[in-house]
Design a protein around this motif. Sequence first.
Motif, PDB file in Angstrom:
ATOM      1  N   ASP A 133      40.877 -23.281 -80.774  1.00  0.00           N
ATOM      2  CA  ASP A 133      39.812 -24.041 -81.446  1.00  0.00           C
ATOM      3  C   ASP A 133      40.152 -25.521 -81.546  1.00  0.00           C
ATOM      4  OD1 ASP A 133      41.910 -23.718 -83.168  1.00  0.00           O
ATOM      5  OD2 ASP A 133      40.666 -23.390 -84.942  1.00  0.00           O
ATOM      6  N   GLN A 137      38.987 -28.284 -84.379  1.00  0.00           N
ATOM      7  CA  GLN A 137      40.001 -28.898 -85.232  1.00  0.00           C
ATOM      8  C   GLN A 137      39.982 -30.415 -85.093  1.00  0.00           C
ATOM      9  OE1 GLN A 137      41.904 -27.452 -87.522  1.00  0.00           O
ATOM     10  NE2 GLN A 137      40.930 -25.491 -87.062  1.00  0.00           N
ATOM     11  N   SER A 141      39.369 -32.886 -88.175  1.00  0.00           N
ATOM     12  CA  SER A 141      40.413 -33.851 -88.499  1.00  0.00           C
ATOM     13  C   SER A 141      39.867 -35.272 -88.487  1.00  0.00           C
ATOM     14  CB  SER A 141      41.562 -33.724 -87.502  1.00  0.00           C
ATOM     15  OG  SER A 141      42.541 -34.703 -87.753  1.00  0.00           O
ATOM     16  N   HIS A 311      46.619 -34.010 -81.519  1.00  0.00           N
ATOM     17  CA  HIS A 311      47.184 -32.984 -82.394  1.00  0.00           C
ATOM     18  C   HIS A 311      48.476 -33.487 -83.032  1.00  0.00           C
ATOM     19  CE1 HIS A 311      49.485 -29.263 -83.271  1.00  0.00           C
ATOM     20  NE2 HIS A 311      48.299 -28.792 -83.607  1.00  0.00           N
TER      21      HIS A 311
END
Length: 377
Positions: A133, A137, A141, A311
């Motif tokens: 996902d 995300q 975020s 990330h």
Amino acid sequence: MQVPPGNPLLLSLTLQELLARDAVQVELVPEKKGLFLKHVEYEVSSQRFESCVRRRYNDFVVFHEALLHKFPYRMVPALPPKRMLGADREFIEARRRALKRFINLVARHPPFSEDAVLKLFLSFSGPDFLPADIQTQFAMSRELIRNIYNSFHKLRDRAERMVSRAIDNAADLLIFGKELSALGSDTTPLPSWASLNSSTWGSLKQALKGLSVEFALLADKAAEQGKQEENDVVEKLNLFLDLLQSYRDLCERHEKGVLHKYSLMKRQMVSAAARSRGPESVEQLESRIVEQESVIQTMELRNYYSLYCLHQETQLVHAYLPLTSHILGAFVNSQVQGHKEMSKVWNDLQPKLRCLFVGPHSAPAPPRPPQDGPSAH
């Protein structure tokens, strides 16, 4: 002559130590069909990183160029030649062996082995490496960081205003004290009409003249508090805002750059290949299709790598979040210390103010501050 320990000119590594740094295997993956043609993939497994990733020849080319750019004065091994069309099994096997030699020399090279580029090449596996996902995300975020940024921006603006008020307060206190001193130093002769109160005015002037010292001290305390809050509160808020802004810029570059270009390029290339009806030879057509597939593959990998970096950067931003407690602590401490020091000066000033209230026509003395204990209530 013995070489001193830690000599930068000495390579203190034996062959066994170099070989023990890593053992990388490069194996052929069964041929896969791409959009139009088959392509060759290699399974690259690292003993050191305990990883297994799939790479194409073009990935090795990009990695090789990155090493040359980053280490222009180091021995970067050469890559085997690229053969566009008609690659037979013998050529493919020879290239696999050459790629294996290349990556092992790089993985065991002292500076290369500690570089993040090598770790990324041997461990990053694109979509398989990322959460399923990842796009959801990313959106969540980005929204969270946007809200945090807006709140911290308002906090910074208010902190700047408080610092500005403290500096203005310092200037006002200093001028207030100077005016009292000027009033006490006035040399204008006392008219006869006020002769009955000449002693009162003289006492008042004498007391007023000395008040500029206390007000100057109050101004210094206010200015010092403002400066401390600027350094410990405003600057730390600006530091965090700079970090948050860089994250927002990165998200924007991802959406407007890699992601947009990847989607657009994929649609354009597939559409152009489908519409092409020109009198091209088989070799020309295959060459163009291979080139298009390579570009699409590269953009796809860049998209996943961009998400991978986002990330990591998200975690970095959250690692900075506890800075909030440091900022609040500095703000509270500055307020407590500043008010405490200024309160002491004001209290010391009270006895001098009582000297101003003399004579039968004087105003009542200023009230005393409440004392601790039952009588204070």
